[in-house]
Each structure stands twice: as structure tokens, then as C-alpha cells.
Write a protein that holds these residues in place. Structure first.
Motif, mmCIF file in Angstrom:
data_model
loop_
_atom_site.group_PDB
_atom_site.id
_atom_site.type_symbol
_atom_site.label_atom_id
_atom_site.label_comp_id
_atom_site.label_asym_id
_atom_site.label_seq_id
_atom_site.Cartn_x
_atom_site.Cartn_y
_atom_site.Cartn_z
ATOM 1 N N SER A 187 -3.440 -10.415 -1.291
ATOM 2 C CA SER A 187 -4.351 -9.818 -0.317
ATOM 3 C C SER A 187 -3.688 -8.666 0.424
ATOM 4 O O SER A 187 -4.331 -7.647 0.696
ATOM 5 C CB SER A 187 -4.823 -10.876 0.687
ATOM 6 O OG SER A 187 -5.716 -11.780 0.083
ATOM 7 N N ILE A 188 -2.421 -8.820 0.745
ATOM 8 C CA ILE A 188 -1.715 -7.741 1.447
ATOM 9 C C ILE A 188 -1.560 -6.531 0.536
ATOM 10 O O ILE A 188 -1.668 -5.383 0.991
ATOM 11 C CB ILE A 188 -0.355 -8.241 1.962
ATOM 12 C CG1 ILE A 188 -0.566 -9.309 3.036
ATOM 13 C CG2 ILE A 188 0.469 -7.088 2.527
ATOM 14 C CD1 ILE A 188 -1.401 -8.855 4.218
ATOM 15 N N GLU A 189 -1.338 -6.743 -0.759
ATOM 16 C CA GLU A 189 -1.274 -5.608 -1.686
ATOM 17 C C GLU A 189 -2.635 -4.945 -1.817
ATOM 18 O O GLU A 189 -2.731 -3.706 -1.902
ATOM 19 C CB GLU A 189 -0.758 -6.072 -3.049
ATOM 20 C CG GLU A 189 0.717 -6.425 -3.045
ATOM 21 C CD GLU A 189 1.575 -5.302 -2.464
ATOM 22 O OE1 GLU A 189 1.438 -4.139 -2.916
ATOM 23 O OE2 GLU A 189 2.370 -5.574 -1.542
ATOM 24 N N VAL A 190 -3.714 -5.746 -1.837
ATOM 25 C CA VAL A 190 -5.059 -5.182 -1.865
ATOM 26 C C VAL A 190 -5.309 -4.366 -0.603
ATOM 27 O O VAL A 190 -5.874 -3.258 -0.651
ATOM 28 C CB VAL A 190 -6.107 -6.316 -2.008
ATOM 29 C CG1 VAL A 190 -7.518 -5.779 -1.752
ATOM 30 C CG2 VAL A 190 -6.036 -6.942 -3.398
ATOM 31 N N THR A 191 -4.882 -4.896 0.540
ATOM 32 C CA THR A 191 -5.042 -4.179 1.803
ATOM 33 C C THR A 191 -4.278 -2.857 1.780
ATOM 34 O O THR A 191 -4.779 -1.822 2.239
ATOM 35 C CB THR A 191 -4.550 -5.048 2.978
ATOM 36 O OG1 THR A 191 -5.364 -6.225 3.056
ATOM 37 C CG2 THR A 191 -4.618 -4.297 4.293
ATOM 38 N N ARG A 192 -3.075 -2.894 1.235
ATOM 39 C CA ARG A 192 -2.277 -1.667 1.146
ATOM 40 C C ARG A 192 -3.007 -0.610 0.303
ATOM 41 O O ARG A 192 -3.076 0.570 0.676
ATOM 42 C CB ARG A 192 -0.907 -1.998 0.534
ATOM 43 C CG ARG A 192 0.130 -0.889 0.686
ATOM 44 C CD ARG A 192 1.441 -1.297 0.007
ATOM 45 N NE ARG A 192 1.943 -2.566 0.511
ATOM 46 C CZ ARG A 192 2.643 -2.697 1.637
ATOM 47 N NH1 ARG A 192 2.910 -1.629 2.368
ATOM 48 N NH2 ARG A 192 3.080 -3.883 2.020
ATOM 49 N N THR A 193 -3.563 -1.038 -0.827
ATOM 50 C CA THR A 193 -4.308 -0.116 -1.692
ATOM 51 C C THR A 193 -5.545 0.415 -0.987
ATOM 52 O O THR A 193 -5.844 1.615 -1.018
ATOM 53 C CB THR A 193 -4.706 -0.825 -2.992
ATOM 54 O OG1 THR A 193 -3.528 -1.239 -3.688
ATOM 55 C CG2 THR A 193 -5.531 0.083 -3.884
ATOM 56 N N ASN A 194 -6.289 -0.496 -0.334
ATOM 57 C CA ASN A 194 -7.512 -0.081 0.357
ATOM 58 C C ASN A 194 -7.214 0.851 1.530
ATOM 59 O O ASN A 194 -8.015 1.738 1.844
ATOM 60 C CB ASN A 194 -8.281 -1.305 0.847
ATOM 61 C CG ASN A 194 -8.979 -2.040 -0.286
ATOM 62 O OD1 ASN A 194 -9.269 -1.452 -1.321
ATOM 63 N ND2 ASN A 194 -9.246 -3.316 -0.094
ATOM 64 N N ALA A 195 -6.069 0.647 2.177
ATOM 65 C CA ALA A 195 -5.691 1.536 3.272
ATOM 66 C C ALA A 195 -5.512 2.960 2.756
ATOM 67 O O ALA A 195 -5.968 3.933 3.387
ATOM 68 C CB ALA A 195 -4.412 1.036 3.940
ATOM 69 N N ALA A 196 -4.854 3.102 1.615
ATOM 70 C CA ALA A 196 -4.658 4.430 1.030
ATOM 71 C C ALA A 196 -5.995 5.063 0.650
ATOM 72 O O ALA A 196 -6.223 6.256 0.889
ATOM 73 C CB ALA A 196 -3.749 4.334 -0.191
ATOM 74 N N ILE A 197 -6.887 4.269 0.090
ATOM 75 C CA ILE A 197 -8.192 4.787 -0.330
ATOM 76 C C ILE A 197 -8.999 5.272 0.872
ATOM 77 O O ILE A 197 -9.696 6.287 0.808
ATOM 78 C CB ILE A 197 -8.972 3.693 -1.084
ATOM 79 C CG1 ILE A 197 -8.308 3.406 -2.443
ATOM 80 C CG2 ILE A 197 -10.438 4.086 -1.284
ATOM 81 C CD1 ILE A 197 -8.861 2.190 -3.150
ATOM 82 N N ASN A 198 -8.890 4.547 1.992
ATOM 83 C CA ASN A 198 -9.723 4.841 3.161
ATOM 84 C C ASN A 198 -9.007 5.647 4.242
ATOM 85 O O ASN A 198 -9.543 5.808 5.344
ATOM 86 C CB ASN A 198 -10.246 3.527 3.747
ATOM 87 C CG ASN A 198 -11.287 2.877 2.863
ATOM 88 O OD1 ASN A 198 -12.441 3.261 2.874
ATOM 89 N ND2 ASN A 198 -10.864 1.885 2.072
ATOM 90 N N GLY A 199 -7.812 6.144 3.927
ATOM 91 C CA GLY A 199 -7.123 7.002 4.869
ATOM 92 C C GLY A 199 -6.615 6.295 6.113
ATOM 93 O O GLY A 199 -6.523 6.906 7.181
ATOM 94 N N VAL A 200 -6.291 5.011 5.986
ATOM 95 C CA VAL A 200 -5.749 4.251 7.115
ATOM 96 C C VAL A 200 -4.225 4.310 7.046
ATOM 97 O O VAL A 200 -3.624 3.919 6.035
ATOM 98 C CB VAL A 200 -6.222 2.783 7.070
ATOM 99 C CG1 VAL A 200 -5.581 1.979 8.205
ATOM 100 C CG2 VAL A 200 -7.745 2.719 7.160
ATOM 101 N N ALA A 201 -3.604 4.799 8.097
ATOM 102 C CA ALA A 201 -2.153 4.939 8.115
ATOM 103 C C ALA A 201 -1.489 3.586 8.315
ATOM 104 O O ALA A 201 -1.876 2.814 9.194
ATOM 105 C CB ALA A 201 -1.735 5.892 9.232
ATOM 106 N N LEU A 202 -0.479 3.309 7.492
ATOM 107 C CA LEU A 202 0.287 2.078 7.622
ATOM 108 C C LEU A 202 1.586 2.374 8.361
ATOM 109 O O LEU A 202 2.189 3.434 8.186
ATOM 110 C CB LEU A 202 0.597 1.490 6.249
ATOM 111 C CG LEU A 202 -0.601 1.086 5.393
ATOM 112 C CD1 LEU A 202 -0.129 0.513 4.066
ATOM 113 C CD2 LEU A 202 -1.494 0.091 6.124
#
Length: 323
Positions: A187-202
Motif C-alpha cells: 500500500s505504501i508503494e502504491v501511495t508513493r506511485t499515486n503521489a507522483a501521478i497526482n503531483g503530491v510532494a513526498l
């Protein structure tokens, strides 16, 4: 996916299969398992398992063991036509409008309404695409909080799934410090991918999203950032009750908690667990069947830093799903 296995099941069995299923996760080629209600009036549910090769007797026996109510029922096994099932699944997920948010898959990327805050979340390994009433209810509750002038500075999304609720919170409060956790590394890897897709800075700074693999709040990074003005936990009733002491300990006096993932008949036990820890019910949203609860922690209940969680999950908690 080229083969479909179907078995009748009960609602309780379907709910138990909505999280992690160790017996299936241990398989080298684990099937994709979904449950659905096929007759609301009669209370009939069905388990569908998709596999890439013709299922053997061992898999059929295992699936039957997961739904004891189907004992003696011969599983339905059918070969599916050769289609792009991923594309079809994305087509079948209609966009969700919840408050100012518009959650869609790649197939509906050109349908974003003017003025909406969009998130592209494709169906995948983690829960929380926006299509379920619990996720949509949380999005609407976040929007409602912002409309009423709430301005949390520290936010935690416990059991983040796809990261969607954490993304929405940062869109509403871009100066907040936010962290998203999940017990499932995938789930955390999915979140990391989705963050990149949606322009959310980590990252660790204000306006960025920190990530942690953790059971509940039991992670140094989560404890270090506490107390939180806002905690979101869209999981299931069992983990919500189990985590009540930990979520209470991590929430600032006067802070808010948004809880979802429970069904209507589970609301009172969940509320009782949180009232015992100093929370009061401030609002109820979501749907009639899947409520979303907004709780506020009474100010007389202070917060103290802890080095360990008050409660560790027992093996039996795993039956309630991923958190």
C-alpha cells in the motif's frame, strides 16, 4: 485473468475477506478475490476469484474453506474470454464526486468538472479508489471540515491504502505536516506511485507527505510528529476499536478524528471505545450503511508522549483487515 471461480457467501464472510487473507497471500500465484452483494433483499453475497491458469483442486478447497457457509456447494469455474481485464475494470469504476473532490481512473481522465480538485487513482493492490462509500464519506467529511474553517497543522492518515485521503487533506491544508501509514508495504508503494501521478510532494517538511509502514500508530515517525490536530482512519471496525487507545494518545486535545470502514450496526461499539478515551461524536456523514464519524477529543483529556503503543495487535485482529 482468464479463469473465474465463484462461490456463494454470507455478508460476514465477505467482510472478513475485505482485508488481508494470509492463506491466499502465501500462494505464489494468489488469485484476485472480490466479494459482492448479488441480492440485497435476500442478503445473498458472492465470492469471485480470478486466476490466470485453470484452478486446481487445492485452490478450490482453499476458497471453500474461506466461506464455510458454502460447504457442500460445488464452485463455479469458467474460462473467461481473452480481454484486457485491467482496462475493463477501469471502465467499470465510475468517477466519484465528493465535495470539491473528483476521483477518477485513467479511463475517465477527460471528464474532470471545472473547479473540482481531481485525483487520478487507478484500481490496484490497495483499498481506497474513492468508489467505496467509506472513502467517499471521508472525502466529503474532509471537505466539510475545510468549509467550516478547520485548519489542522498536523495530520495523520492511518491505514492509507492508496494515499487518497492524505492527498485530499494536503490539498485542503497545503501548509500542514502530514504522514500516511499502512501495515501493508504494498500500500505504501502504491501511495508513493499515486503521489507522483497526482503531483503530491513526498518528504518531511510542511506541505509534504511522509510515509511509514506501520501497524496503526506504532512507528517512531508517527510518534515523533504527535500530537495531531486531525487523524483519519478508514479501516474496519475491529482495528478501529483496537486502535482507540493509540489514536486517542496521538490526538491533540480539541483535535479531530475521522473514522470510517465500519457498517451501521458497528457504530455504537466503535463510538463506545472512543468515548471511553475522551472523544465525543461531532458529526455523522457517509451513507446509511457505511457511516463516517467525526469525533472531537475533549480538552480535559491531555496528550502524553509514549515510546510504545498502548496496544499491540493480536493475531485475531488480522481477521478485521489491513490497517
Amino acid at each position: 485473468m482468464s479463469w473465474l471461480i465463484s462461490l456463494p457467501c454470507t455478508r460476514d464472510e465477505a467482510e472478513a475477506l475485505s482485508g488481508e487473507v494470509p492463506a491466499l497471500d502465501a500462494l505464489a500465484d494468489a488469485p484476485v478475490v472480490v466479494t459482492r452483494e448479488i441480492d440485497e433483499a435476500a442478503g445473498r453475497w458472492q465470492l469471485d476469484a480470478y486466476v490466470e491458469t485453470r484452478p486446481g483442486a487445492d485452490l478450490l478447497t482453499l476458497l471453500q474453506a474461506l466461506v464455510p457457509s458454502a460447504k457442500g456447494v460445488k464452485p463455479s469455474v469458467e474460462q473467461l474470454p481473452d480481454k484486457d481485464w485491467l482496462t475493463l475494470s477501469q471502465q467499470g469504476l465510475e468517477p466519484v464526486r465528493a465535495g470539491r473532490f473528483f476521483v477518477h481512473t485513467s479511463y475517465h481522465a477527460d471528464a474532470v468538472p471545472a473547479g473540482a480538485t481531481p485525483f487520478l487513482i487507478d484500481a490496484g493492490q490497495a483499498f481506497g479508489t474513492g468508489g467505496h462509500d467509506t472513502t467517499a464519506g471521508c472525502l466529503a467529511m474532509l471537505d466539510r471540515l475545510a468549509a467550516r474553517g478547520a485548519s489542522p497543522r498536523a495530520i495523520a492518515d492511518i491505514g492509507t491504502g492508496t494515499g487518497l485521503l492524505a492527498f485530499a487533506a494536503l490539498a485542503l491544508w497545503p501548509r500542514a505536516r502530514a504522514i500516511a501509514s499502512d501495515i501493508d508495504p504494498a500500500s505504501i508503494e502504491v501511495t508513493r506511485t499515486n503521489a507522483a501521478i497526482n503531483g503530491v510532494a513526498l518528504g518531511q517538511a510542511a506541505g509534504q507527505l511522509a510515509l511509514a509502514v506501520a501497524p496503526g500508530t506504532d512507528h517512531p515517525a508517527i510518534r515523533r510528529r504527535a500530537p495531531y490536530d486531525l487523524v483519519v482512519a478508514n479501516i474496519l471496525a475491529g482495528p478501529l476499536i483496537t486502535l482507540a487507545p493509540d489514536i486517542a494518545a496521538a490526538t491533540a486535545p480539541g483535535g479531530r478524528a475521522i473514522l470510517a470502514g465500519l457498517i451501521a450496526r458497528q457504530m455504537e461499539p466503535v463510538l463506545a471505545a472512543y468515548r471511553a478515551r475522551g472523544f465525543r461524536l461531532a458529526a455523522r456523514g457517509g451513507s446509511a450503511e457505511w457511516p463516517c464519524l467525526l469525533l472531537v477529543k475533549r480538552r480535559r483529556h491531555g496528550w502524553r508522549r509514549r515510546e510504545r503503543a498502548l496496544h499491540r495487535a493480536s493475531a485475531s485482529d488480522a481477521t478485521f483487515g489491513s490497517w
